[in-house]
Design an enzyme around this catalytic site. Structure first.
Site, PDB file in Angstrom:
ATOM      1  CG  ASP A   1      -1.950  -0.900   1.260  1.00  0.00           C
ATOM      2  OD1 ASP A   1      -2.502  -1.360   0.134  1.00  0.00           O
ATOM      3  OD2 ASP A   1      -2.404  -1.107   2.134  1.00  0.00           O
TER       4      ASP A   1
ATOM      5  CG  HIS B   1      -2.832   3.585   2.347  1.00  0.00           C
ATOM      6  ND1 HIS B   1      -4.328   3.356   2.109  1.00  0.00           N
ATOM      7  CD2 HIS B   1      -2.420   2.550   2.875  1.00  0.00           C
ATOM      8  CE1 HIS B   1      -4.753   2.212   2.727  1.00  0.00           C
ATOM      9  NE2 HIS B   1      -3.365   1.787   3.105  1.00  0.00           N
TER      10      HIS B   1
ATOM     11  NE  ARG C   1      -6.643   8.429   5.749  1.00  0.00           N
ATOM     12  CZ  ARG C   1      -6.681   7.130   6.125  1.00  0.00           C
ATOM     13  NH1 ARG C   1      -6.066   6.131   5.608  1.00  0.00           N
ATOM     14  NH2 ARG C   1      -7.369   6.435   6.903  1.00  0.00           N
TER      15      ARG C   1
ATOM     16  CG  ASN D   1      -9.018  -2.655   1.679  1.00  0.00           C
ATOM     17  OD1 ASN D   1      -7.723  -2.191   1.287  1.00  0.00           O
ATOM     18  ND2 ASN D   1      -9.487  -2.196   2.902  1.00  0.00           N
ATOM     19  CG  HIS D   2      -9.342   1.671   0.868  1.00  0.00           C
ATOM     20  ND1 HIS D   2     -10.075   2.746   1.530  1.00  0.00           N
ATOM     21  CD2 HIS D   2      -9.042   0.960   1.760  1.00  0.00           C
ATOM     22  CE1 HIS D   2     -10.225   2.637   2.864  1.00  0.00           C
ATOM     23  NE2 HIS D   2      -9.512   1.455   3.058  1.00  0.00           N
TER      24      HIS D   2
ATOM     25  CG  HIS E   1      -4.979  -5.127  -0.730  1.00  0.00           C
ATOM     26  ND1 HIS E   1      -4.048  -4.105  -0.659  1.00  0.00           N
ATOM     27  CD2 HIS E   1      -5.955  -5.016   0.069  1.00  0.00           C
ATOM     28  CE1 HIS E   1      -4.334  -3.278   0.421  1.00  0.00           C
ATOM     29  NE2 HIS E   1      -5.481  -3.741   0.793  1.00  0.00           N
TER      30      HIS E   1
ATOM     31  NE  ARG F   1      -7.702  -5.822   7.632  1.00  0.00           N
ATOM     32  CZ  ARG F   1      -7.046  -4.537   7.392  1.00  0.00           C
ATOM     33  NH1 ARG F   1      -7.460  -3.524   7.244  1.00  0.00           N
ATOM     34  NH2 ARG F   1      -5.525  -4.690   7.423  1.00  0.00           N
TER      35      ARG F   1
ATOM     36  CG  HIS G   1      -5.459  -5.652   3.844  1.00  0.00           C
ATOM     37  ND1 HIS G   1      -6.411  -4.585   3.671  1.00  0.00           N
ATOM     38  CD2 HIS G   1      -6.381  -6.602   4.583  1.00  0.00           C
ATOM     39  CE1 HIS G   1      -7.391  -4.791   4.254  1.00  0.00           C
ATOM     40  NE2 HIS G   1      -7.610  -5.980   4.564  1.00  0.00           N
TER      41      HIS G   1
END
Length: 462
Positions: A207, A209, A240, A266-267, A315, A363, A390
């Site tokens: 990630d 991010h 973000r 997952n995002h 992921h 989660r 993740h």
């Protein structure tokens, strides 16, 4: 409370767990541990603790706040609204509670409206309504432009410099990249399989991010992607402040289709994009139409990658049930929003655990899987080990399950508050032995990590 002030949430969880062992009927301890789990994005555990808090004391109002925030993070908007309603009813003069209730109510109504107008027919792609040919680039625009509509290394370098200066890519160029990458990704299988020759090396990143300046630092440390310096990313990681990151990754995918590999995380879903700010950022910088096109592209991202038939990269992690074979991954129809269960969901959401067997996910989605689960899956599929991302790791990576499960995380000082290192992995075709490379965060402009996030997430989480 000092752990909260120091943002040491792992120790806060540890101490509240110890306190609960001594006093398991404390609503306050469950509520406070729920907050610590929220800070570490363990939303399933946070939800369970908030629920337990309210079972002990249904009048403990903070429990409703915690449970509502957990449900919001999990995309369970109706459940969150119910708890906000409770808070407002008990505290009618609480302005903060009233604001959260109103914001949540808006989302619930919006979702209901979207369902009401949704058609059973195949959705028309945004691409069909775009007239790129006649889209003008204004004379005052001085940023990068595609060369005859194509991505080149020169364009990529100029675009990254443009983003480094916090400047936008022109909407026409952004649309061109999205249209082309959608066409490219749609031709790929759900499980991408590649072969490294003995002399070849590939870099695996986790990630990022949306931490654009840390992505640039990876390229500085490890070299720009090229045919002789291939990359695979465990996650596009739209989260973000991320438009700069995603357009950079998509640009390199177009430039190097056989040397730059992207997997879905997952995002890369509509719910997560709405909550964590990507939707807000695209709409603020471009248009609603462009966000819809991003959503279409994300649905075509492959779900996993197999290297030399021995290393599986994804992921999230492994599966809620035994017996999943690589051929099952090849057959996944991925062009959709992820389901709440099954192999596609697990590839995006699951996490390893130290003990054998499986357990409920921290989660609130998918599961946690133990070393025995990993061992069986690898044996059945004749694989050596898996690589996934993740999860934030203090050292940027972690090797578990007797070396069979590797986590790599490439967003150092995650969200400007976790103080973790980042890492990437080198794999060589000669032995497929992972070589870990760590790095630290670099300075970046003062943009809040949740700047474009849903207002409820900003109020309730940060």
């Amino acid at each position: 409370m000092c752990c909260f002030l120091e943002k040491d949430y792992d120790n806060a969880i540890k101490y509240y767990t110890e306190a609960l062992e001594l006093n398991p009927a404390s609503a306050i301890y469950f509520s406070n541990r729920s907050l610590a789990y929220l800070r570490t994005e363990c939303y399933g555990y946070a939800l369970a603790d908030a629920t337990k808090c309210l079972e002990i004391d249904k009048n403990y109002i903070k429990g409703y706040y915690r449970r509502a925030t957990s449900n919001m993070a999990l995309g369970k908007f109706k459940a969150a609204l119910k708890d906000y309603e409770t808070v407002v009813r008990v505290r009618p003069n609480d302005k903060d509670a009233k604001m959260k209730y109103q914001e949540c109510n808006k989302i619930v109504k919006q979702k209901a409206f979207e369902r009401a107008i949704a058609s059973d027919e195949m959705k028309r792609s945004v691409v069909d309504s775009l007239d790129i040919e006649n889209m003008m680039i204004e004379d005052e625009y001085t940023g990068p432009k595609l060369e005859e509509g194509k991505v080149t290394m020169g364009f990529m370098k100029e675009m990254m410099e443009c983003f480094k200066d916090q400047k936008k890519l022109h909407r026409k160029c952004a649309y061109q990249i999205l249209i082309q990458v959608k066409e490219l990704l749609s031709k790929l299988p759900s499980l991408v399989e590649i072969t490294l020759k003995e002399t070849e090396k590939i870099t695996i990143c986790g990630d990022t991010h949306g931490q654009f300046y840390d992505l640039l630092n990876i390229f500085e440390l490890n070299g720009l992607p090229s045919e002789t310096n291939p990359y695979v990313s465990c996650s596009v990681a739209v989260k973000r402040k991320t438009v700069f990151v995603i357009l950079t990754l998509f640009g390199f995918k177009l430039l190097l289709p056989d040397s730059f590999y992207l997997l879905r995380g997952n995002h890369e879903t509509d719910n997560m994009n709405q909550m964590y700010g990507f939707e807000g950022e695209v709409k603020a910088k471009y248009t609603t139409q462009m966000f819809t096109l991003f959503s279409e592209v994300f649905q075509w991202l492959p779900l996993a990658q197999c290297i030399n038939g021995k290393v599986l990269v994804m992921h999230g992690g492994l599966f809620s049930e035994d017996g999943v074979m690589l051929d099952d991954l090849r057959k996944i129809d991925r062009n959709r929003q992820p389901p709440d269960s099954g192999p596609m969901c697990d590839l995006l959401w699951s996490d390893p655990q130290p003990q054998n067997g499986r357990s409920v996910s921290k989660r609130g989605v998918s599961c946690q899987f133990g070393p025995d689960v990993t061992e069986r899956f690898l044996d059945q599929n004749k694989l050596d080990y898996i690589v996934r991302s993740h999860e934030v790791k203090a050292e940027g990576y972690e090797v578990t399950h007797s070396g069979k499960c590797i986590t790599v995380f490439s967003a150092p000082n995650y969200c400007d508050q976790m103080a973790n290192k980042g890492a990437y992995i080198h794999l060589r075709g000669s032995d497929l032995k992972p070589e870990f490379h760590q790095f630290t965060a670099v300075p970046h402009p003062n943009v809040k990590p949740m700047a474009y996030a849903n207002s409820l997430m900003q109020m309730g989480m940060m």
